[in-house]
Design an enzyme around this catalytic site. Structure first.
Site, PDB file in Angstrom:
ATOM      1  N   ASP A   1     -11.133  -2.515 -11.263  1.00  0.00           N
ATOM      2  CA  ASP A   1     -10.457  -3.616 -11.949  1.00  0.00           C
ATOM      3  C   ASP A   1     -10.477  -4.867 -11.072  1.00  0.00           C
ATOM      4  O   ASP A   1     -10.170  -4.817  -9.883  1.00  0.00           O
ATOM      5  CB  ASP A   1      -9.021  -3.224 -12.285  1.00  0.00           C
ATOM      6  CG  ASP A   1      -8.447  -4.170 -13.328  1.00  0.00           C
ATOM      7  OD1 ASP A   1      -9.106  -4.362 -14.372  1.00  0.00           O
ATOM      8  OD2 ASP A   1      -7.371  -4.737 -13.101  1.00  0.00           O
TER       9      ASP A   1
ATOM     10  N   ASP B   1      -4.601  -2.994 -18.519  1.00  0.00           N
ATOM     11  CA  ASP B   1      -4.358  -2.464 -17.170  1.00  0.00           C
ATOM     12  C   ASP B   1      -2.838  -2.435 -16.948  1.00  0.00           C
ATOM     13  O   ASP B   1      -2.273  -3.300 -16.296  1.00  0.00           O
ATOM     14  CB  ASP B   1      -5.059  -3.386 -16.154  1.00  0.00           C
ATOM     15  CG  ASP B   1      -4.841  -2.957 -14.719  1.00  0.00           C
ATOM     16  OD1 ASP B   1      -4.683  -1.756 -14.480  1.00  0.00           O
ATOM     17  OD2 ASP B   1      -4.831  -3.849 -13.843  1.00  0.00           O
TER      18      ASP B   1
ATOM     19  N   GLU C   1       3.548 -13.212 -15.628  1.00  0.00           N
ATOM     20  CA  GLU C   1       3.334 -14.654 -15.738  1.00  0.00           C
ATOM     21  C   GLU C   1       4.226 -15.280 -16.799  1.00  0.00           C
ATOM     22  O   GLU C   1       4.867 -16.297 -16.571  1.00  0.00           O
ATOM     23  CB  GLU C   1       1.880 -14.929 -16.146  1.00  0.00           C
ATOM     24  CG  GLU C   1       0.884 -14.918 -15.048  1.00  0.00           C
ATOM     25  CD  GLU C   1      -0.499 -15.156 -15.626  1.00  0.00           C
ATOM     26  OE1 GLU C   1      -0.821 -16.297 -15.970  1.00  0.00           O
ATOM     27  OE2 GLU C   1      -1.250 -14.166 -15.768  1.00  0.00           O
TER      28      GLU C   1
ATOM     29  N   THR D   1      -4.558   3.470 -18.133  1.00  0.00           N
ATOM     30  CA  THR D   1      -5.249   2.269 -18.600  1.00  0.00           C
ATOM     31  C   THR D   1      -5.690   2.563 -20.029  1.00  0.00           C
ATOM     32  O   THR D   1      -6.246   3.630 -20.294  1.00  0.00           O
ATOM     33  CB  THR D   1      -6.490   1.970 -17.731  1.00  0.00           C
ATOM     34  OG1 THR D   1      -6.071   1.815 -16.375  1.00  0.00           O
ATOM     35  CG2 THR D   1      -7.214   0.719 -18.199  1.00  0.00           C
TER      36      THR D   1
ATOM     37  N   GLN E   1       4.274  -2.032  -7.585  1.00  0.00           N
ATOM     38  CA  GLN E   1       3.107  -2.769  -7.068  1.00  0.00           C
ATOM     39  C   GLN E   1       3.501  -3.684  -5.907  1.00  0.00           C
ATOM     40  O   GLN E   1       2.816  -3.746  -4.883  1.00  0.00           O
ATOM     41  CB  GLN E   1       2.476  -3.596  -8.203  1.00  0.00           C
ATOM     42  CG  GLN E   1       1.208  -4.335  -7.796  1.00  0.00           C
ATOM     43  CD  GLN E   1       0.626  -5.180  -8.937  1.00  0.00           C
ATOM     44  OE1 GLN E   1       1.164  -5.191 -10.047  1.00  0.00           O
ATOM     45  NE2 GLN E   1      -0.459  -5.875  -8.669  1.00  0.00           N
TER      46      GLN E   1
ATOM     47  N   ARG F   1       5.334  -3.558 -11.899  1.00  0.00           N
ATOM     48  CA  ARG F   1       5.367  -4.649 -10.910  1.00  0.00           C
ATOM     49  C   ARG F   1       6.254  -4.353  -9.714  1.00  0.00           C
ATOM     50  O   ARG F   1       5.961  -4.818  -8.608  1.00  0.00           O
ATOM     51  CB  ARG F   1       5.823  -5.942 -11.593  1.00  0.00           C
ATOM     52  CG  ARG F   1       4.947  -6.397 -12.751  1.00  0.00           C
ATOM     53  CD  ARG F   1       3.518  -6.661 -12.314  1.00  0.00           C
ATOM     54  NE  ARG F   1       2.729  -7.167 -13.431  1.00  0.00           N
ATOM     55  CZ  ARG F   1       1.403  -7.294 -13.404  1.00  0.00           C
ATOM     56  NH1 ARG F   1       0.718  -6.927 -12.337  1.00  0.00           N
ATOM     57  NH2 ARG F   1       0.763  -7.754 -14.451  1.00  0.00           N
TER      58      ARG F   1
ATOM     59  N   GLU G   1      -1.592  -5.961 -18.857  1.00  0.00           N
ATOM     60  CA  GLU G   1      -2.556  -6.985 -18.451  1.00  0.00           C
ATOM     61  C   GLU G   1      -3.675  -6.999 -19.485  1.00  0.00           C
ATOM     62  O   GLU G   1      -4.335  -5.982 -19.713  1.00  0.00           O
ATOM     63  CB  GLU G   1      -3.115  -6.707 -17.044  1.00  0.00           C
ATOM     64  CG  GLU G   1      -2.068  -6.894 -15.951  1.00  0.00           C
ATOM     65  CD  GLU G   1      -2.643  -6.880 -14.539  1.00  0.00           C
ATOM     66  OE1 GLU G   1      -3.780  -6.383 -14.352  1.00  0.00           O
ATOM     67  OE2 GLU G   1      -1.948  -7.359 -13.628  1.00  0.00           O
TER      68      GLU G   1
ATOM     69  N   LYS H   1      -0.740   1.126 -10.758  1.00  0.00           N
ATOM     70  CA  LYS H   1      -1.816   0.871 -11.719  1.00  0.00           C
ATOM     71  C   LYS H   1      -2.450   2.160 -12.249  1.00  0.00           C
ATOM     72  O   LYS H   1      -2.980   2.177 -13.351  1.00  0.00           O
ATOM     73  CB  LYS H   1      -2.921   0.046 -11.040  1.00  0.00           C
ATOM     74  CG  LYS H   1      -2.481  -1.310 -10.530  1.00  0.00           C
ATOM     75  CD  LYS H   1      -2.489  -2.331 -11.636  1.00  0.00           C
ATOM     76  CE  LYS H   1      -2.400  -3.746 -11.069  1.00  0.00           C
ATOM     77  NZ  LYS H   1      -2.574  -4.757 -12.109  1.00  0.00           N
TER      78      LYS H   1
ATOM     79  N   GLU I   1      -7.148  -7.711 -20.724  1.00  0.00           N
ATOM     80  CA  GLU I   1      -8.441  -7.830 -20.049  1.00  0.00           C
ATOM     81  C   GLU I   1      -9.583  -7.426 -20.993  1.00  0.00           C
ATOM     82  O   GLU I   1      -9.352  -6.793 -22.028  1.00  0.00           O
ATOM     83  CB  GLU I   1      -8.498  -6.912 -18.811  1.00  0.00           C
ATOM     84  CG  GLU I   1      -7.320  -7.105 -17.861  1.00  0.00           C
ATOM     85  CD  GLU I   1      -7.494  -6.424 -16.520  1.00  0.00           C
ATOM     86  OE1 GLU I   1      -8.635  -6.004 -16.203  1.00  0.00           O
ATOM     87  OE2 GLU I   1      -6.484  -6.317 -15.799  1.00  0.00           O
TER      88      GLU I   1
ATOM     89  N   HIS J   1      -4.263 -16.981 -13.754  1.00  0.00           N
ATOM     90  CA  HIS J   1      -3.390 -15.818 -13.529  1.00  0.00           C
ATOM     91  C   HIS J   1      -3.023 -15.704 -12.044  1.00  0.00           C
ATOM     92  O   HIS J   1      -1.846 -15.556 -11.687  1.00  0.00           O
ATOM     93  CB  HIS J   1      -4.138 -14.555 -13.986  1.00  0.00           C
ATOM     94  CG  HIS J   1      -3.520 -13.252 -13.566  1.00  0.00           C
ATOM     95  ND1 HIS J   1      -2.374 -12.767 -14.138  1.00  0.00           N
ATOM     96  CD2 HIS J   1      -3.898 -12.350 -12.624  1.00  0.00           C
ATOM     97  CE1 HIS J   1      -2.065 -11.601 -13.560  1.00  0.00           C
ATOM     98  NE2 HIS J   1      -2.970 -11.330 -12.658  1.00  0.00           N
TER      99      HIS J   1
HETATM  100 MN    MN Z   1      -5.758  -5.815 -13.908  1.00  0.00          MN
END
Ligand code: MN
Length: 441
Positions: A138, A243, A383, A266, A250, A247, A209, A262, A211, A145
């Site tokens: 990834d 993904d 975000e 997925t 992480q 947080r 996320e 993570k 993507e 971002h």
């Molecule tokens: Mn990602």
């Protein structure tokens, strides 16, 4: 400009009526590959057309394919598309050309007369992972971002020093890649709480996320990297990719990049939209500001700069339990476009191979969270809510700082180009299930 052919012809229509609906993701110009089962059958390859699936195995048995097209359909047998991906794009292209001919209005009647045995309603089918994913990497390639999140922790230099020199990535987890529709279990994990204590428990800041995923075609042998101009021949097709990210975990664990924050899961959309199907929707690579470094030569190719991007509108929606109970539609929280990514997918694949690392058929590359410059294009909750500080309003009186149990996150993607038939990816959706209770010793 990427080569276009009669399969992209915007005037081409299908005798499968639902494929001509302007709202379908799967007009005859798309023809994405996937793996499905139906009525207890073993998983097998199919092609989406409107609200139907064309059964490739049945087509092969009916003798509809010859030459390269038959080679491609044969390689797609066995319940994964890895064999088809390994052949490269030419056999898949021959199969696409034949399918487009069989399914179009005014084409040969071979398939039309056997439609009942060749078409399965998508609503009656179960969709599976399209490939056996041997490896999943990834990336982190949207400067919007990266800057927005970096500003919170590193206000003076929000981008890592390498960001504009190479496409940043981490090796993620292949075994927990799941197909759209499967629940996502809230992970337990360790992090430092605001009171300063380090504890273990269910994540309190579960995020998505938004993507784009790339499936690798033939790939390269270990120690034998490929140059950027030939990378295109190893980009088989694309999907939407979520993904999922915890947080709090992480932020605490990432001394060497993300790990358990993570690998929890997925989610990808089930249909692989081929590189050929996306050819009309290619766009210039992200325009670098004049004072940004130019890519080093191994990442710089005129054709890639001219058309290495894709104009794909991407949206993320949340449907809460309250919305389901009230029969309300999902609320959109993100509308962005893939043209905002600073690095192209070909640059990502090339950089991945540049140390000799081997990419293999069915390997999956995630583009990185595809955020754009505007507030509505923030492509994850970290975000959109400024790391939970400013919850987003969902339009029904509810707000979300992070995802709650029972929330469903739904991604959609649609291409844009005037004069061409817009194609889509189908849904990439997953619902949050409660964390498992931690086993007692
Ligand atoms: Mn990602």
């Amino acid at each position: 400009m990427a080569t276009l052919n009669p399969t992209h012809d915007p005037s081409r229509r299908s005798w499968v009526a639902s494929a001509n609906d302007a709202a379908t993701d799967f007009p005859i110009q798309n023809l994405p590959f996937g793996i499905f089962s139906h009525a207890g059958s073993a998983p097998r390859a199919g092609v989406a057309i409107g609200d139907q699936i064309f059964d490739l195995d049945a087509g092969l048995q009916a003798g509809l394919f010859t030459g390269l097209a038959a080679q491609a359909a044969t390689a797609a047998q066995g319940g994964t598309l890895n064999g088809l991906m390994a052949l490269g794009n030419a056999p898949a292209s021959a199969l696409r050309a034949r399918l487009s001919d069989l399914l179009r209005d005014g084409g040969p009647d071979d398939a039309r007369h056997q439609a009942a045995s060749l078409l399965v309603p998508m609503a009656d089918a179960q969709l599976h992972l399209p490939a056996r994913v041997g490896a999943f990497t990834d990336f982190l390639t949207s400067s919007y971002h990266t800057e927005r999140l970096g500003k919170i922790s590193r206000p003076d230099s929000p981008l890592p020093p390498c960001f504009k020199h190479l496409p940043v990535a981490y090796n993620s987890r292949a075994t927990s890649v799941r197909v759209s529709g499967e629940d996502v279990r809230r992970p337990n994990g360790q992090w430092r709480h605001p009171d300063g204590e380090v504890r273990f428990g269910p994540t309190a800041s579960l995020d998505f996320e938004l993507e784009v995923g790339l499936f690798i075609g033939p790939g390269n042998a270990l120690g034998a990297p490929l140059a950027l101009p030939s990378a295109r021949q190893h980009m088989f097709g694309y999907c939407l990719l979520n993904d999922w990210s915890a947080r709090d975990i992480q932020g605490w664990e990432s001394a060497l990049g993300p790990f358990l924050s993570k690998s929890l899961s997925t989610t990808i959309s089930p249909w692989v939209v081929t590189d050929e199907a996306l050819a009309p929707f290619r766009a210039p690579a992200f325009p670098r500001p004049a004072d940004d470094p130019q890519p080093l030569r191994y990442l710089n190719d005129p054709q890639d700069q001219a058309e290495g991007g894709f104009d794909i509108a991407l949206e993320a929606l949340i449907r809460t339990p309250a919305m389901r109970a009230a029969n309300q539609p999902a609320a959109r929280v993100t509308l962005t476009n893939f043209i905002y990514n600073y690095w192209t997918l070909a640059q990502m694949a090339t950089h991945h191979m540049s140390n000799g690392c081997n990419l293999q058929p069915g390997d999956l590359l995630g583009s990185g969270t595809a955020s754009g410059p505007t507030d509505d294009s923030r492509a994850c909750l970290a975000e959109a809510t400024e790391r939970g500080a400013k919850p987003v309003a969902l339009g029904n009186g509810e707000t979300r700082a992070w995802l709650l149990d029972g929330d469903e996150v739904i991604f959609r993607g649609r291409t844009n180009r005037p004069g061409y038939v817009s194609i889509g990816f189908g849904l990439c959706a997953g619902r949050i299930a409660p964390a498992p209770s931690w086993p007692q010793a």
